[in-house]
Each structure stands twice: as C-alpha cells, then as structure tokens.
Enzyme design. Sequence first.
Site, PDB file in Angstrom:
ATOM      1  N   ARG A  91      -2.825  17.643   2.998  1.00 42.34           N
ATOM      2  CA  ARG A  91      -1.429  18.077   3.114  1.00 42.34           C
ATOM      3  C   ARG A  91      -0.792  18.005   1.741  1.00 42.34           C
ATOM      4  NH1 ARG A  91       0.730  13.074   2.192  1.00 42.34           N
ATOM      5  NH2 ARG A  91      -0.436  11.325   3.035  1.00 42.34           N
ATOM      6  N   PHE A 127       9.741  -7.069  -1.945  1.00 43.84           N
ATOM      7  CA  PHE A 127       9.794  -5.811  -2.708  1.00 43.84           C
ATOM      8  C   PHE A 127      10.356  -4.634  -1.901  1.00 43.84           C
ATOM      9  CE2 PHE A 127       6.229  -8.189  -4.689  1.00 43.84           C
ATOM     10  CZ  PHE A 127       6.874  -8.461  -5.882  1.00 43.84           C
ATOM     11  N   ASN A 179       0.796  -1.234   0.000  1.00 44.97           N
ATOM     12  CA  ASN A 179       0.000   0.000   0.000  1.00 44.97           C
ATOM     13  C   ASN A 179       0.826   1.280   0.000  1.00 44.97           C
ATOM     14  OD1 ASN A 179      -2.555  -1.215  -0.045  1.00 44.97           O
ATOM     15  ND2 ASN A 179      -2.419  -1.650   2.138  1.00 44.97           N
ATOM     16  N   GLU A 223      -7.882  11.044  -3.314  1.00 46.45           N
ATOM     17  CA  GLU A 223      -7.463   9.771  -3.888  1.00 46.45           C
ATOM     18  C   GLU A 223      -8.690   8.957  -4.312  1.00 46.45           C
ATOM     19  OE1 GLU A 223      -4.851   7.768  -1.127  1.00 46.45           O
ATOM     20  OE2 GLU A 223      -3.232   9.161  -1.623  1.00 46.45           O
TER      21      GLU A 223
END
Length: 619
Positions: free
Chosen positions: A295, A351, A238, A278
Amino acid sequence: FPQTFDKILIANRGEIACRVIKTCKKMGIKTVAVHSDVDSSAVHVKMADEAVCVGPAPTNKSYLNMDAIMNAIKQTGAQAVHPGYGFLSENKEFAKRLAAEGVSFIGPDTHAIQAMGDKIESKLIAKAAKVNTIPGYDGVVKDAEEAVKIAGEIGYPVMIKASAGGGGKGMRIAWNDEETREGFRFSSQEAASSFGDDRLLIEKFIDNPRHIEIQVLADKHGNALWLNERECSIQRRNQKVVEEAPSTFLDPDTRRAMGEQAVSLAKAVKYSSAGTVEFLVDSKKNFYFLEMNTRLQVEHPITECITGLDLVQQMIRIAMGYKLQHKQSDIPINGWAIESRVYAEDPYKSFGLPSIGRLSQYQEPLDLHNVRVDSGIEEGSDISIYYDPMISKLVTYGKTREEALKKMEEALDNYVIRGVTHNIPLLREIIVHPRFVSGDISTKFLPEVYPDGFKGHMLTAGERRELLATAAALYVAAQLRSQKFLGDLSRQWELCVELDKGLHMLGVSRSGNNYTVSEIVENITSLVTSYKLAASLSKHMPEKVPEDTSSILRSPMPGSVVAVSVKPGDNVAEGQEICVIEAMKMQNSMTAAKAAKVKSVHCKAGDTVGEGDLLVELE
C-alpha cells in the site's frame, strides 16, 4: 494528464483521504468520500465532490464495513477505489469483492496482497527470490508452550508477531520463557482485535538495528523501479515518529543492493502499484527483509520530495494499466527531506499516550518555504478516541540535511496547536539532539536517549536567564499598558518570578522601550512592596499532596476496559496484571506496582474510561 478514471472513491479518512483527493483534483477526477457519523463534517468530507455515511463511529461498523462501502460505490458509480493506508488497504477480501464488481482497486492485485500480507508466506517467497531474511521459524506457532520451545531453538531475544499484522500491533519482544508465554497471549489478543486473525510467528530479534525501507513502483507490464530509501529508525512502540530520505547510513552500493532485492521481491509476486519493502539494517550494514507493505506508506511524502514524483498519481496511472514513465536511471536523490509525525498524544507518558479533545486553535506553518503539511483536520476539529491520534505529517525539504533540519526546527516553532496535548516538544528535542544530528541512531534511540522517559526540554543557564528577563520585562510592559502603575513615576521595579518551583527576585529598569533586568541576590527593601505579595501569599496556598500511585491504579488514557483480572480480596504480586485497557487499537496491560491485597475494583470489561479514572484500589 492521460485519461484515467472519471470518479474515485477514497475508502479512508483523515490526512491520507485528503492527500489522495488533492491528486485526484489535479488530475481532473471526481472524488467520493466515505465517513462515519462522527466524521460527517471532517475535512476530507468537505474536500470531496460527494460523501456517503458508512456507519457509526467504531471502525468495524464504518471504515472497515465492507458492505456499506460496496453500497457507497454502487450508489455513486465510482469506477475505482483508493484505500489509503490502514483500514482495508491490505485486505484481500475487499480487493476480491471490488474485482468481482468490476471496480479497480488502486493497489496491487489480491495475489500480491495475500502473499506479502502473510508474514510466513512472504518470508518464504523472499528467500526464494534471494532476498536476505532474518533467522526464524517458518510456520504458524500453535500455542504458548510451542512458542517457548521454538524461542529456545532460535535463541533469545525473539520477536513474537502477528502474521497478519502491521503498525506495531500484535508484536512483543521476549528475553526469556516467561516473557514468551506472556507475549504469545498478548500478541494473539491484540492481533485478533486489530486484524481478526490471531496467527503468530517467531523470529530472531536483531538488537539495536536501523529500520530502513525501500519504496518500489511497479506496473502491470512487468516493469519495476526502486525509488531510494527512507530512514525510519526513530520509533516508539514500533511506530515511526521521525523519518527522513535519504538515510545518512547507506552508501551507494548498499542502497543499490537493497533496491535490487526489493525489486526482485516485487517481481516475484507480480507486484503492481506503489509498495514498500522494509529492512532491518545492523551496524555492519547487513540488511534483512522485514516485510512488504502492499500500500501507500504514511511517510511517502519524503520520497516525493527527493524524487519529484507524485506517488498517488503513479498509483492511479498504474491501476488504469499504463506503463511506468521512468527508467531506473531517471530516479534522482535531489536534496533531503524530513517528516515529523505530529500526534495528539502526551509525550511525557511512555513517549506518547493518546490525548483527545477539540482543536481550539490550529495554525500550520505553511508560510515557510519548503514546508509541506499533510493533515486532515482544522481549527474546531475533534480528535476522538475511535481513530488514530495523528494530527498531521510535517515535512521539510532542503538542498542538504542540515538545511532540512533547520527548516524543521523553524516549522515546529511556528506550529500552533491548542486544545489537545501534542508531541511537538518531543519532536523538537529529537531533531536537535546531537546523536540525531550526527546520524547515530537506531530503533532504540528514544529509550536510550531518555531512559527515564521524556521529561521535556532542560533549560541551560543562558536560557533560564533569557526566560526570566523576558517574563519580567513583558510583565512590567503589560502593567504599564494597563495603567496599573499610574502615578508610579519610578523607572525601577522589583518582581518575584517563579520558574520551576524556584523563586527569583529580579530588578527591572526601563529607559524608553528598553528594559534592563538583573537578578537581585540580597532582598533590598524598598517602597515597591506590592509586587512581593504574590510570593508571600503563595506560602498560604495548600500544597497538593501527590497521591500514592502504588496503591491507586488510574487509567493512563481514555479507552475501554478489555479485561479485569482481579476481584476485591485477591492478593496480587508486584508486576501482576490487574486489567487491560484498549485505546486507539492499542492494548495496555495495567500491572500492580507492589504486592498487596485488592481493596476495591471500580471497572468491568466493556466499560469506557477517561484519563485519570480510578480503576482499582489496593490496600
């Protein structure tokens, strides 16, 4: 520049503190840096006009220490505070305290922070403002059993997430009741440790979506604009890894619809300053409101590249009470920009697990045209366990996406980082991957493209030949330079080169400065025996026996032990939690690889552990 503030305190560290200071300097504003004791010689501290130490290394004692930061403001006479992102940037308590002291907060007012910072309230406001929202439960979930009941009603898969959350902390996806219970427990612990607030909510998980966000800018006079989108689908855990603006996926109508919904949400909460709305976008271009970040975002530079606006400058003007300078029709999409987040982490471990150390060598690719690097470190800087492991944001720009991608390849190849493990190998593979190049991406890109984890670049036959030839020619050239072959008048040598555990016999011939390298299939004996020594001696080297990882549990990264759930003599099932390690504000559950009896436990809650430290042994 219009008259704004005389002095601004930046309540942050690292690259974002440096980024804000740059714009302040451009606007003729004096700057105050705050820092923890371990950051006393950090780049942001050197850049600022004044600096105040606000406590020891842990964030809750320094960068989140409101009393110390309020004192620094009084002590330096700063008239305004820019909070950057993270830390106190979305903390309504901090904004309230500043307002009470008559100090400007360079961001929205407390009402907007509160309304958008609470994921439950924000969803209700978004619905009322006619913004598309994800089906889910509008309320705080009381306990794990209630979570299971609600998940059953919404239908799996569901996302359990912290109401006060952000940055991928306190979020879990559950596909069944068992995972819902476990996710509820983990998310509430993580939320409490990251945000001091353990309230959770549940919503439908949109499978295989894109993550596309809209940048908005609003003033205190009711004017608001949308500054196009940013495509942020390439993520791990995420958290975003590569972002670009614009998105290859949006057509002008979808873009406008998303922009208009983002602006209507901003107006609904009387938003002022820069903010980001988002959205999750499915394969049919349906988009759903995810959250609003009140922000400046990490990835704001790509929007600056394609619009020509300095977002920090806009935030400072708005905080001073000026009206927006632009109309919606003034906002262009000029060219294409891509950002790679360069992290001090090991990309070969899920990752990217954090890596710590000192940057022994550090050189940014700034001699390239249309390359921007936002960083807060330099050669000799330490990447510590206490803070986010970001090294920099590498941004490239071009007239077209193809041009921006080519430039990114070149920039990554010219970036020198030594002393810490970093994720450039992964970034470099992503940007040339056919799926990424064609724009066929979703938030599942990394797990789908690398189902067994990232293993590094796989050499093609041509690349292998090139690598072998280069190594052999360089070796001979170096030997000749160091006069090792003095008196050896031959123009031909035989070498044994090892590549990926395979041995290759190579013949090298030299004519002037040209070297010709050919692979020798049969081993021809010649006078030049000394070069085979390396190969023949390697037979006698003891081989490292890989340890049995199923019975030995080691810490995958440096961090602290939050909890140990077993003791010697306990029987554990495969997949059972053994302990929890926290590093860089992220909790990792360490589980048993097999059913076994616990032989010994080498750590306790509160211990600090290094990468590879032994935690628990199973029989």
